[in-house]
Structures are given as C-alpha cells and as structure tokens.
Design a protein around this motif. Sequence first.
Motif, mmCIF file in Angstrom:
data_model
loop_
_atom_site.group_PDB
_atom_site.id
_atom_site.type_symbol
_atom_site.label_atom_id
_atom_site.label_comp_id
_atom_site.label_asym_id
_atom_site.label_seq_id
_atom_site.Cartn_x
_atom_site.Cartn_y
_atom_site.Cartn_z
ATOM 1 N N TRP A 83 0.832 -1.201 0.000
ATOM 2 C CA TRP A 83 0.000 0.000 0.000
ATOM 3 C C TRP A 83 0.871 1.258 0.000
ATOM 4 O O TRP A 83 0.577 2.221 -0.730
ATOM 5 C CB TRP A 83 -0.930 -0.003 1.214
ATOM 6 N N THR A 84 1.929 1.259 0.768
ATOM 7 C CA THR A 84 2.830 2.414 0.808
ATOM 8 C C THR A 84 3.448 2.671 -0.564
ATOM 9 O O THR A 84 3.594 3.822 -0.987
ATOM 10 C CB THR A 84 3.942 2.191 1.847
ATOM 11 N N SER A 85 3.796 1.596 -1.277
ATOM 12 C CA SER A 85 4.400 1.765 -2.602
ATOM 13 C C SER A 85 3.396 2.369 -3.587
ATOM 14 O O SER A 85 3.770 3.174 -4.448
ATOM 15 C CB SER A 85 4.907 0.421 -3.126
ATOM 16 N N LEU A 86 2.125 2.030 -3.449
ATOM 17 C CA LEU A 86 1.102 2.601 -4.327
ATOM 18 C C LEU A 86 0.893 4.082 -4.026
ATOM 19 O O LEU A 86 0.734 4.896 -4.935
ATOM 20 C CB LEU A 86 -0.221 1.853 -4.162
ATOM 21 N N VAL A 87 0.910 4.418 -2.744
ATOM 22 C CA VAL A 87 0.776 5.820 -2.344
ATOM 23 C C VAL A 87 1.972 6.619 -2.850
ATOM 24 O O VAL A 87 1.824 7.715 -3.407
ATOM 25 C CB VAL A 87 0.641 5.937 -0.815
ATOM 26 N N ASP A 88 3.176 6.066 -2.663
ATOM 27 C CA ASP A 88 4.394 6.751 -3.106
ATOM 28 C C ASP A 88 4.432 6.923 -4.625
ATOM 29 O O ASP A 88 5.042 7.873 -5.138
ATOM 30 C CB ASP A 88 5.629 5.982 -2.640
#
Length: 367
Positions: A41-46
């Motif tokens: 999820w963090t990678s998608l946000v980033d």
Amino acid sequence: MPVNDFAREFETAAVELLEAQMARAPIREELEKSGWSESLWTSLVDAGWLDVMLPDALGGLDLGFQQIAGVFTAAGRYLVPGPLFDNAVAVPLIAGRASRAEHLLGLIAGRTRISLADGAAGCQAMGTRPSIRDGKLFGAVDLVRLGGAVDHLMVVVEDPGPTLVMADVAAKGLTLHRRHSFAPSVECASVDFDGSEFEPLFQDGPGGRARAAAAVTELRDAARLSFACEAAGTARHLLDSAVRYAKEREQFGRPIGSFQSIQHLLAALTTRQTTLEAACEQGLASWDSEPSRRHVDAATAKAIAADVGRVVGEGALQVHGGIAFTREFPLHRWHVHGLGLQGLYGDQRVIATELGNLLVGKDLALW
C-alpha cells in the motif's frame, strides 16, 4: 480499460509497478498471511496513485477518471488489497465538490486511509442505512470494504436527504465489526452508528442539499465503473491463465487446447471478456464527453461485469479440470474475488431492473 494513449501508459506503469512489488517475498508473505500488505500500500501511495484525480490546489495531478481507470484493471489482475477506489476516486471527487471540506483536506494531507461506507454497495434496505437525527448519526452499513484497515469513514447518509459526512472509526457511538471474507484481498466490516459524532461535507440548505445529492449520484456511478474495470482485470487474468494452461496441459499425448471442446469454451469466454472490456471503454469514453450518459453507461458496464466475471471464472476452472476449486490452487483466489465484485452496487439482475424502469419511464429512484 484505457481509452487514450495517456491512459494506456498509466496502466502500463501500474502493471510494471505491481509486477515488481508482487515479486518481493516479504510482500507475498504478508498477503498470504493476512491478505493485507502495508509495504504494498505504501508503494502505491508513493507512486502517486492517490494523487491522480486530486485538484492542483491540493497537490494532485488534476487528471480525469479515464486516466486512473487502468489502475483498477491492473488491481484486478494482481488482486491488490486496500481501499483503492475510496482514496483514489471517491476522496478526490468529493474533495473537489464539497462545500465543507476542511476536515477532509486535513485527512488527505496526512495520508489518512479512508473507506467509503455506503449502504447502496451491498443493496442494503433503505430504512436501515445511516441517517442524521438531532445532529447525530444513526443507522448501519452492512458492507464496508477494508473497513477494518482504515481510520476514517466517508459515510453516505440517506435521511433527511442524500449527503456525505466524515466519521472517525474511534468516535463514541460508532461500532465496527470485522467480517470474514472468502476473498483474502478484501476484508469487510459492518458499522453501526448509535448517536455518533460526524463532520459534514456539505452545507445545509437547498443549495447544499442539491450539491450533495448530485455528488452521491456521481460517486456511485464512478464506483460501478471502477469495479467493472477491476472485474475486467480479474476476468482477464482468469482467461489468460486458462489459455496458458490449455497450451501446457497434455492429455492423450497432446495439449488439451487442441481439443475442439476446449477451443469452443475458450472462444466463448474470450467473446464475453471482449464484450466486458468494450463496455468499460464505452463508460470511460462517455464519462467526460457525455456526462448525461454516465449513469446508464456505468450501470451497463457493471451489469456486464457481474455476469462475465462469474462466467469467465467458472470457465477457467473448467479448463483447469476443477482443481482451481480448492483454496490451495492460486487461481481460486481470482475466481472468489470476481464473485465478490459481482454484487457490489448491484448484480446483473438488479441493474437490469433499474435500467428497464428507466426505459419504460417509471418514476423510480435507482438508489
């Protein structure tokens, strides 16, 4: 379902990102253990997925629905968990239309995860959906996707009129119950409101109520089209897996794909899949160019997705000889996910009734 070169490039980038992330052992282990990966999820946000539709003033790219739709197709192909529609589409749509968005803008700035709590998603009885009485929130929402993984809820209120409010999941009077799901990438929750505090997103009064009602309608149309695109991605993975298996699996000394019965089945599934992808493209093409067609085209795409997603999943399982019926076989997860998308905001029967009522001119509210 890209409808222009920019959208195709965006989907290609999304596929490349997910391909790389899903290849990482820690992420795979997280997903297999709990169905959720904070790292993913963090990678998608980033990567900026949540910023695509945000207005310039909020630090977003201010792009349209067409540009991000391919992300949902990719998410369906890779079974991406998380409240993607809620944060990448619902939040930007409402942030640009709400007349009291200060609280919402603060949550966006803090990258707070938000889930949409809408009784229409599960075709819940109208009388049980959230309502406002004496300045408090009452009622319930039976189906909140990823409700247990977020901090705030964007709640669709039906009474005294359609509007949207924000509620903290830790607020007094709000009770959240996690619910088991057969689809590991979609944990659901039910939410009860018993005099809960909330933050309104629209001004009270005739003008504010009209804007709120229009925003709710647009939000639900966007949800139907987004989930249709996601279902198309899931069905495409199932179909591609079936074709690949038919080429590799041998029986009587030759690939099963050489048998006429398998060829006919795969041809029929491909026809259905092509129809779904075309319906999604039509819905996306009319979203900006013909806003008056949004409702009908989004509903049509979702109805076709509900039918085709199930048929392609069942057909893919048949090609695999039934082994994908077991939870241990990877393809099972895609089939179950497709079934989970089938009823969201109405399956083919519910939507066919709605569209039929429109065609015959009945004065019937579709929601």
